[in-house]
Design an enzyme around this catalytic site. Structure first.
Site, PDB file in Angstrom:
ATOM      1  N   PHE A 269      66.518 -67.332 -14.015  1.00 18.76           N
ATOM      2  CA  PHE A 269      65.811 -68.129 -15.032  1.00 18.76           C
ATOM      3  C   PHE A 269      64.960 -67.192 -15.866  1.00 18.76           C
ATOM      4  CE2 PHE A 269      62.372 -70.593 -16.861  1.00 18.76           C
ATOM      5  CZ  PHE A 269      63.072 -71.644 -17.444  1.00 18.76           C
TER       6      PHE A 269
ATOM      7  N   ASP B 232      62.284 -59.054 -14.661  1.00 20.20           N
ATOM      8  CA  ASP B 232      61.521 -60.236 -15.058  1.00 20.20           C
ATOM      9  C   ASP B 232      60.598 -60.594 -13.898  1.00 20.20           C
ATOM     10  OD1 ASP B 232      60.539 -62.762 -15.565  1.00 20.20           O
ATOM     11  OD2 ASP B 232      62.436 -63.588 -16.278  1.00 20.20           O
TER      12      ASP B 232
ATOM     13  N   LYS C  77      53.074 -66.043 -16.569  1.00 19.96           N
ATOM     14  CA  LYS C  77      52.477 -66.995 -15.627  1.00 19.96           C
ATOM     15  C   LYS C  77      51.086 -66.627 -15.071  1.00 19.96           C
ATOM     16  CE  LYS C  77      56.395 -69.804 -14.525  1.00 19.96           C
ATOM     17  NZ  LYS C  77      57.748 -69.343 -14.793  1.00 19.96           N
TER      18      LYS C  77
HETATM   19  C1  LIG Z   1      58.674 -69.402 -15.896  1.00 14.65           C
HETATM   20  C2  LIG Z   1      59.570 -68.252 -16.064  1.00 14.65           C
HETATM   21  C3  LIG Z   1      59.959 -67.800 -17.350  1.00 14.65           C
HETATM   22  C4  LIG Z   1      59.575 -68.535 -18.607  1.00 14.65           C
HETATM   23  O1  LIG Z   1      58.227 -68.522 -18.847  1.00 14.65           O
HETATM   24  P1  LIG Z   1      57.594 -69.507 -19.963  1.00 14.65           P
HETATM   25  O2  LIG Z   1      56.169 -69.096 -19.999  1.00 14.65           O
HETATM   26  O3  LIG Z   1      57.816 -70.909 -19.477  1.00 14.65           O
HETATM   27  O4  LIG Z   1      58.315 -69.232 -21.213  1.00 14.65           O
HETATM   28  C5  LIG Z   1      60.729 -66.665 -17.418  1.00 14.65           C
HETATM   29  N1  LIG Z   1      61.116 -66.006 -16.322  1.00 14.65           N
HETATM   30  C6  LIG Z   1      60.777 -66.404 -15.079  1.00 14.65           C
HETATM   31  C7  LIG Z   1      61.211 -65.607 -13.897  1.00 14.65           C
HETATM   32  C8  LIG Z   1      59.998 -67.545 -14.913  1.00 14.65           C
HETATM   33  O5  LIG Z   1      59.684 -67.966 -13.687  1.00 14.65           O
END
Ligand SMILES: *Cc1c(COP(=O)(O)O)cnc(C)c1O
Length: 392
Positions: A127, A216, A245
């Site tokens: 994701f 990520d 986050k």
């Molecule tokens: C939540 C998340 C995103 C997206 O972040 P947003 O602030 O909602 O755009 C991207 N990568 C990972 C691994 C995430 O958990």
């Protein structure tokens, strides 16, 4: 009828205030927050030092523009590079934007090296966000369905499968980068079988082929797994890392960090963001990191994660519907043999905030400040909910 667009299946509750790991709803009911606004509120709610810092900052400056130098973002960039071993930072406002920056950086890196159709290897069940490029990179058809045509330039392989990547390396000469979560969050708290071997393997393939290793860490970064960053459980460093986050404790901020050859790719005019790195967001980021350091929350997260895993293992051992309990620090997943989405609402009724991801995995991301007593309370409440759910 709500005037909100219908983009979320919301739980029937509205919160009014919070303190530490606790939230209070409008009707006065108290909830244990085991989700932290999805890995955002690492310091819990209303941490006094954070509140003080951002209150003072608001009185001075909220926003200017990246047309000017911004002392607060310089300070946060200094701190972030020092704890990560990366070289520089681009600030934005969210996780998908941090990944957009990484994807743009990788493509530009390709073009600068005479690769006109650069491609990025991404993982199944990953994701990366909801913008067009990041949902295209995401390994979940549900996220993509209805938004075709997708952005091209991504090649998908299974997570934790180095051989699959070797195969691509042997038949393609336009790959420029690998983008992966060290631990998949939305995908179901998927931890590589051996994180050291996997990330080291990715690092070696990238070095052999001159690709960028882009991690990520939007969900698993900022102390969540018991280290500042999940790759610090291994001996390698990425070329690019995305964060968001937990970085701003709820004040929106994202960051894309780069190292070595990746740190020289962007030049003026190639990327930007109006709000990115504004004084309020970056002072919240700096305060968050300082508090994590002062309160030794990385080591604490590691300890609490182990405790939670042990306790669940004891409480749930009689249930063969529980397929696996796994964690790295305070990223905890309880996987069932069957869909368990109902548990979110059942837990809510018991005063506990959790989330179910990938249909069958209860995901727990409690604040890093959770103490031993609270961790046991979390396990007791959730074990009761799970027992009732499975014995119904
Ligand atoms: C939540 C998340 C995103 C997206 O972040 P947003 O602030 O909602 O755009 C991207 N990568 C990972 C691994 C995430 O958990």
């Amino acid at each position: 009828m709500s005037k909100m667009m219908d983009t979320y299946a919301r739980q029937p509750v509205t919160f009014e205030k919070g303190q530490g790991i606790w939230l209070w709803a409008k009707d006065g009911k108290k909830y244990l927050d085991a989700l932290s606004g999805v890995a955002v509120n690492g310091l819990g709610h209303a941490h006094p030092k954070l509140v003080k810092t951002i209150s003072e900052q608001i009185l001075k400056l909220i926003h200017v523009s990246n047309i000017y130098h911004i002392a607060e973002q310089e300070k946060l960039a200094e701190k972030l590079t020092s704890i990560s071993g990366m070289d520089n930072v681009f600030f934005c406002n969210s996780g998908c934007e941090a990944n957009e920056a990484a994807i743009k950086l990788a493509r530009l890196y390709g073009h600068q090296n005479s690769i006109d159709t650069p491609e990025i290897i991404v993982m199944e069940k990953s994701f990366h966000g909801r913008t067009m490029a990041t949902l295209s990179a995401t390994g979940n058809r549900k996220t993509q369905a209805g938004f075709e045509p997708l952005v091209g330039g991504f090649i998908r392989v299974a997570f934790d499968d180095l051989e699959a990547i070797q195969k691509i390396a042997s038949r393609k000469n336009n790959v420029v980068a690998i983008l992966a979560e060290p631990i998949q969050g939305e995908g179901g708290i998927n931890i590589p079988n051996n994180i050291q071997n996997y990330l080291k393997g990715l690092r070696e393939i990238c070095d052999q082929h001159n690709w960028l290793l882009m991690l990520d860490e939007v969900q698993c970064g900022i102390g969540r797994t018991g280290k500042w960053f999940a790759y610090q459980h291994t001996s390698i460093k990425p070329d690019v890392m995305s964060l968001a986050k937990g970085l701003g404790s709820g004040i929106p901020i994202g960051a894309c960090l780069a190292r070595g050859k990746a740190s020289h790719v962007f030049t003026p005019g190639k990327h930007g963001s109006t709000f990115g790195g504004n004084p309020l967001a970056t002072s919240a980021g700096y305060a968050t990191l300082s508090i994590i350091e002062e309160e030794k929350l990385c080591a604490h997260a590691s300890k609490m994660g182990a405790l939670i895993n042990d306790e669940f293992t004891k409480h749930l051992k009689e249930f063969n519907q529980v397929k696996a309990i796994r964690n790295l620090g305070l990223m905890v997943g309880i996987e069932f043999n069957e869909p368990c989405g109902e548990l979110t609402k059942l837990a809510l009724d018991e005063g506990l905030l959790i989330n179910v991801t990938a249909d069958k995995v209860v995901r727990l991301l409690p604040p890093l400040v959770i103490n031993e007593k609270e961790a046991k309370e979390l396990v007791n409440r959730l074990s009761k909910v799970i027992r009732n759910f499975l014995l119904k």
